[in-house]
Design an enzyme around this catalytic site. Sequence first.
Site, PDB file in Angstrom:
ATOM      1  N   TYR A   1       0.842  -1.205   0.000  1.00 54.04           N
ATOM      2  CA  TYR A   1       0.000   0.000   0.000  1.00 54.04           C
ATOM      3  C   TYR A   1       0.875   1.253   0.000  1.00 54.04           C
ATOM      4  O   TYR A   1       1.097   1.863   1.049  1.00 54.04           O
ATOM      5  CB  TYR A   1      -0.918   0.005   1.225  1.00 54.04           C
ATOM      6  CG  TYR A   1      -1.869  -1.170   1.285  1.00 54.04           C
ATOM      7  CD1 TYR A   1      -2.864  -1.340   0.321  1.00 54.04           C
ATOM      8  CD2 TYR A   1      -1.776  -2.115   2.300  1.00 54.04           C
ATOM      9  CE1 TYR A   1      -3.742  -2.414   0.370  1.00 54.04           C
ATOM     10  CE2 TYR A   1      -2.655  -3.197   2.357  1.00 54.04           C
ATOM     11  CZ  TYR A   1      -3.624  -3.334   1.387  1.00 54.04           C
ATOM     12  OH  TYR A   1      -4.482  -4.403   1.449  1.00 54.04           O
TER      13      TYR A   1
ATOM     14  N   ASN B   1      -7.279   7.006   3.552  1.00 54.91           N
ATOM     15  CA  ASN B   1      -8.112   7.876   4.383  1.00 54.91           C
ATOM     16  C   ASN B   1      -8.207   7.420   5.848  1.00 54.91           C
ATOM     17  O   ASN B   1      -7.655   8.064   6.745  1.00 54.91           O
ATOM     18  CB  ASN B   1      -9.488   7.949   3.696  1.00 54.91           C
ATOM     19  CG  ASN B   1     -10.503   8.786   4.421  1.00 54.91           C
ATOM     20  OD1 ASN B   1     -10.459   8.932   5.629  1.00 54.91           O
ATOM     21  ND2 ASN B   1     -11.450   9.337   3.680  1.00 54.91           N
ATOM     22  N   TRP B   2      -8.878   6.300   6.106  1.00 55.09           N
ATOM     23  CA  TRP B   2      -9.071   5.959   7.533  1.00 55.09           C
ATOM     24  C   TRP B   2      -7.795   5.433   8.159  1.00 55.09           C
ATOM     25  O   TRP B   2      -7.596   5.575   9.365  1.00 55.09           O
ATOM     26  CB  TRP B   2     -10.310   5.100   7.771  1.00 55.09           C
ATOM     27  CG  TRP B   2     -10.344   3.653   7.339  1.00 55.09           C
ATOM     28  CD1 TRP B   2      -9.726   3.082   6.278  1.00 55.09           C
ATOM     29  CD2 TRP B   2     -11.076   2.601   7.992  1.00 55.09           C
ATOM     30  NE1 TRP B   2     -10.036   1.753   6.199  1.00 55.09           N
ATOM     31  CE2 TRP B   2     -10.874   1.418   7.236  1.00 55.09           C
ATOM     32  CE3 TRP B   2     -11.912   2.533   9.108  1.00 55.09           C
ATOM     33  CZ2 TRP B   2     -11.447   0.199   7.576  1.00 55.09           C
ATOM     34  CZ3 TRP B   2     -12.493   1.310   9.434  1.00 55.09           C
ATOM     35  CH2 TRP B   2     -12.257   0.167   8.691  1.00 55.09           C
ATOM     36  N   ASP B   3      -6.897   4.875   7.358  1.00 56.47           N
ATOM     37  CA  ASP B   3      -5.586   4.502   7.902  1.00 56.47           C
ATOM     38  C   ASP B   3      -4.911   5.718   8.517  1.00 56.47           C
ATOM     39  O   ASP B   3      -4.369   5.668   9.626  1.00 56.47           O
ATOM     40  CB  ASP B   3      -4.657   3.964   6.798  1.00 56.47           C
ATOM     41  CG  ASP B   3      -5.114   2.638   6.227  1.00 56.47           C
ATOM     42  OD1 ASP B   3      -6.154   2.637   5.545  1.00 56.47           O
ATOM     43  OD2 ASP B   3      -4.434   1.614   6.456  1.00 56.47           O
TER      44      ASP B   3
ATOM     45  N   TYR C   1       1.431  -0.650  -7.526  1.00 57.31           N
ATOM     46  CA  TYR C   1       0.078  -0.708  -6.960  1.00 57.31           C
ATOM     47  C   TYR C   1      -0.998  -0.631  -8.033  1.00 57.31           C
ATOM     48  O   TYR C   1      -0.929   0.177  -8.948  1.00 57.31           O
ATOM     49  CB  TYR C   1      -0.150   0.433  -5.957  1.00 57.31           C
ATOM     50  CG  TYR C   1      -1.523   0.369  -5.346  1.00 57.31           C
ATOM     51  CD1 TYR C   1      -1.772  -0.509  -4.291  1.00 57.31           C
ATOM     52  CD2 TYR C   1      -2.572   1.114  -5.860  1.00 57.31           C
ATOM     53  CE1 TYR C   1      -3.050  -0.617  -3.753  1.00 57.31           C
ATOM     54  CE2 TYR C   1      -3.848   1.010  -5.319  1.00 57.31           C
ATOM     55  CZ  TYR C   1      -4.080   0.146  -4.269  1.00 57.31           C
ATOM     56  OH  TYR C   1      -5.344   0.037  -3.745  1.00 57.31           O
TER      57      TYR C   1
ATOM     58  N   GLN D   1     -14.076   6.523   2.384  1.00 60.70           N
ATOM     59  CA  GLN D   1     -13.872   5.411   3.315  1.00 60.70           C
ATOM     60  C   GLN D   1     -14.587   5.756   4.614  1.00 60.70           C
ATOM     61  O   GLN D   1     -15.103   6.872   4.748  1.00 60.70           O
ATOM     62  CB  GLN D   1     -12.362   5.209   3.554  1.00 60.70           C
ATOM     63  CG  GLN D   1     -11.796   4.005   2.827  1.00 60.70           C
ATOM     64  CD  GLN D   1     -10.380   3.633   3.252  1.00 60.70           C
ATOM     65  OE1 GLN D   1      -9.632   4.469   3.711  1.00 60.70           O
ATOM     66  NE2 GLN D   1     -10.025   2.372   3.061  1.00 60.70           N
TER      67      GLN D   1
ATOM     68  N   ASP E   1     -13.021  -4.582   2.524  1.00 59.46           N
ATOM     69  CA  ASP E   1     -13.107  -4.782   1.084  1.00 59.46           C
ATOM     70  C   ASP E   1     -13.783  -6.064   0.590  1.00 59.46           C
ATOM     71  O   ASP E   1     -14.651  -6.018  -0.248  1.00 59.46           O
ATOM     72  CB  ASP E   1     -11.699  -4.703   0.484  1.00 59.46           C
ATOM     73  CG  ASP E   1     -11.013  -3.375   0.799  1.00 59.46           C
ATOM     74  OD1 ASP E   1     -11.515  -2.630   1.660  1.00 59.46           O
ATOM     75  OD2 ASP E   1      -9.988  -3.073   0.189  1.00 59.46           O
TER      76      ASP E   1
ATOM     77  N   ARG F   1      -6.124 -13.142  -0.424  1.00 57.01           N
ATOM     78  CA  ARG F   1      -6.608 -11.956  -1.136  1.00 57.01           C
ATOM     79  C   ARG F   1      -7.924 -12.254  -1.867  1.00 57.01           C
ATOM     80  O   ARG F   1      -8.297 -13.407  -2.039  1.00 57.01           O
ATOM     81  CB  ARG F   1      -5.555 -11.496  -2.159  1.00 57.01           C
ATOM     82  CG  ARG F   1      -4.229 -11.074  -1.524  1.00 57.01           C
ATOM     83  CD  ARG F   1      -4.325  -9.795  -0.725  1.00 57.01           C
ATOM     84  NE  ARG F   1      -4.846  -8.670  -1.491  1.00 57.01           N
ATOM     85  CZ  ARG F   1      -5.054  -7.461  -0.971  1.00 57.01           C
ATOM     86  NH1 ARG F   1      -4.812  -7.220   0.279  1.00 57.01           N
ATOM     87  NH2 ARG F   1      -5.521  -6.494  -1.728  1.00 57.01           N
TER      88      ARG F   1
ATOM     89  N   TYR G   1      -8.468 -12.121   5.061  1.00 55.04           N
ATOM     90  CA  TYR G   1      -8.794 -10.701   4.985  1.00 55.04           C
ATOM     91  C   TYR G   1     -10.021 -10.324   5.827  1.00 55.04           C
ATOM     92  O   TYR G   1      -9.985 -10.490   7.032  1.00 55.04           O
ATOM     93  CB  TYR G   1      -8.997 -10.445   3.500  1.00 55.04           C
ATOM     94  CG  TYR G   1      -8.544  -9.130   2.944  1.00 55.04           C
ATOM     95  CD1 TYR G   1      -7.412  -8.499   3.372  1.00 55.04           C
ATOM     96  CD2 TYR G   1      -9.296  -8.524   1.947  1.00 55.04           C
ATOM     97  CE1 TYR G   1      -7.036  -7.282   2.815  1.00 55.04           C
ATOM     98  CE2 TYR G   1      -8.927  -7.330   1.383  1.00 55.04           C
ATOM     99  CZ  TYR G   1      -7.793  -6.702   1.822  1.00 55.04           C
ATOM    100  OH  TYR G   1      -7.431  -5.508   1.265  1.00 55.04           O
TER     101      TYR G   1
ATOM    102  N   GLU H   1      -0.933  -6.748   9.500  1.00 57.46           N
ATOM    103  CA  GLU H   1      -2.129  -6.056   8.992  1.00 57.46           C
ATOM    104  C   GLU H   1      -3.387  -6.584   9.697  1.00 57.46           C
ATOM    105  O   GLU H   1      -4.273  -5.834  10.069  1.00 57.46           O
ATOM    106  CB  GLU H   1      -2.229  -6.273   7.473  1.00 57.46           C
ATOM    107  CG  GLU H   1      -3.363  -5.523   6.806  1.00 57.46           C
ATOM    108  CD  GLU H   1      -3.357  -5.701   5.287  1.00 57.46           C
ATOM    109  OE1 GLU H   1      -2.530  -6.490   4.769  1.00 57.46           O
ATOM    110  OE2 GLU H   1      -4.191  -5.055   4.622  1.00 57.46           O
TER     111      GLU H   1
HETATM  112  C1  GLC Z   1      -7.200  -2.661   2.545  1.00 58.69           C
HETATM  113  C2  GLC Z   1      -8.257  -2.559   3.630  1.00 58.69           C
HETATM  114  C3  GLC Z   1      -8.646  -1.108   3.818  1.00 58.69           C
HETATM  115  C4  GLC Z   1      -7.409  -0.285   4.106  1.00 58.69           C
HETATM  116  C5  GLC Z   1      -6.334  -0.490   3.052  1.00 58.69           C
HETATM  117  C6  GLC Z   1      -5.002   0.136   3.421  1.00 58.69           C
HETATM  118  O1  GLC Z   1      -7.691  -2.259   1.311  1.00 58.69           O
HETATM  119  O2  GLC Z   1      -9.361  -3.350   3.339  1.00 58.69           O
HETATM  120  O3  GLC Z   1      -9.566  -0.970   4.868  1.00 58.69           O
HETATM  121  O4  GLC Z   1      -7.730   1.064   4.215  1.00 58.69           O
HETATM  122  O5  GLC Z   1      -6.092  -1.866   2.863  1.00 58.69           O
HETATM  123  O6  GLC Z   1      -4.551  -0.360   4.651  1.00 58.69           O
END
Ligand code: GLC
Length: 429
Positions: A28, A33-35, A80, A100, A160, A194, A347, A391
């Site tokens: 990643y 956003n929420w991360d 990515y 998100q 996801d 995945r 996941y 994760e």
């Molecule tokens: C995955 C998770 C998502 C998160 C992203 C980055 O896509 O499902 O919630 O924001 O990874 O960590």
Amino acid sequence: MESRIEEAIKVLKMNDRGGYTVPTSRLYPYQWNWDSGFTALGIWHFNKWRAWLEITALLDAQWEDGMIPHIVFRQNDPDYFPGPMIWQTNTEPPSSGHSQPPVLASVILKLVEIGSGYDLRKAREVFPRLMAYHRWYASARDPRGTGVIGIIHPWESGRDNCPDWDIGMESIEVPADLMRYKRRDTAHVDSNQRPTQDQYDRFITIIQYGRQVGWNHHDIHSNGPFLMADPGVQFIFLRANRDLLELARRLELTDAYDEIQEWIQRVEDGCNWLWKDDIGGYCARDIRSGRFSDAITNASMLCFYGDVGSDEQRASMAAHCRRILNACRYGMPSWDPEHSDFESRRYWRGPVWAIMNHMITIGLADAGEDELANRIQSDTRQLVEMNGMAEYFDPMDGTGLGGMDFSWTAAIYLDQSRDGVAAHLQNAS
Ligand code: GLC
């Protein structure tokens, strides 16, 4: 051996790309956003201005209509997929086309609660941005004012590939002219952890639709390939509104009260639409067909965080929580372990996620369910202490899965170990 606190700080510094933090390198490589919301909370414990920079960098990518996108692409990383060329949102900085779970207001209120005048000043600066974001959620994700927040892509839930989305995903028709693409995630992580190829085609179908309508969110809500209600986004948005109201009070921004109160009222009223009687719990639901998903997830458990439900509904959810915790070694799994679709390592189809545990614990503690809150909090701590900043984790044996050196897991660990972090910093200085 270095302590886990030291390791967590190191992970967050290592994932720092100069003003924003990636969830983990390679898998990643952008800002999520929420991360970033949770990551800011973790960074704050050892570097306050850098924590605020995380937030303001994310807000810098806010769209003119108020949306904060789910990914901000500050450089093109060929490693990515799907990157900026696939989304084609034409924004500066480049970003993805949907949002998100809106955790930002809740994170900011937390910083103000535990912080000082500096945090209050920063919160005042960003407050209008938070209002614009919530206004966007309330209108673009619920244009008819029903109180039920719709998500237009499974990725908008942040969960996801959860089976919750199977109903909505089944009704997506993959067009014959679907863009050709090559995914990259399976080059980094074992493919059995995945999403499948068929699921991926459907994910991309939604993006293709968004592109075709120039990311017009009212069009996508009405006619797009996917529209579901997610207990996660519903309860997180409700909580974020309550927290935004508290923030407005602390900042004495009286003009904002009425608008926020309206959002709270409406979304609170909408929650019951997600209640499934025969399960006795909150479940995801397809907005167009009314069909329900049929399992309790870690997102269902956020009902306490959102502070919703009658006494009977709360008792039923607490009973589910107890039952599910008895069925696994480490809570809170992302899918009911007693349901046939449960997969302990795939996941969002079973594994435990530290950020979800963080919010569930807050909700349970607020509701006075201390025993359940303590169990989940201590499970989170044990998972990290045994297996590091993975994760996500297997709820049956605790194995760390997915990407390693993961920012939000490190951040939640630091937030849980506040006193230890303070002592560590003192020793280090
Ligand atoms: C995955 C998770 C998502 C998160 C992203 C980055 O896509 O499902 O919630 O924001 O990874 O960590």
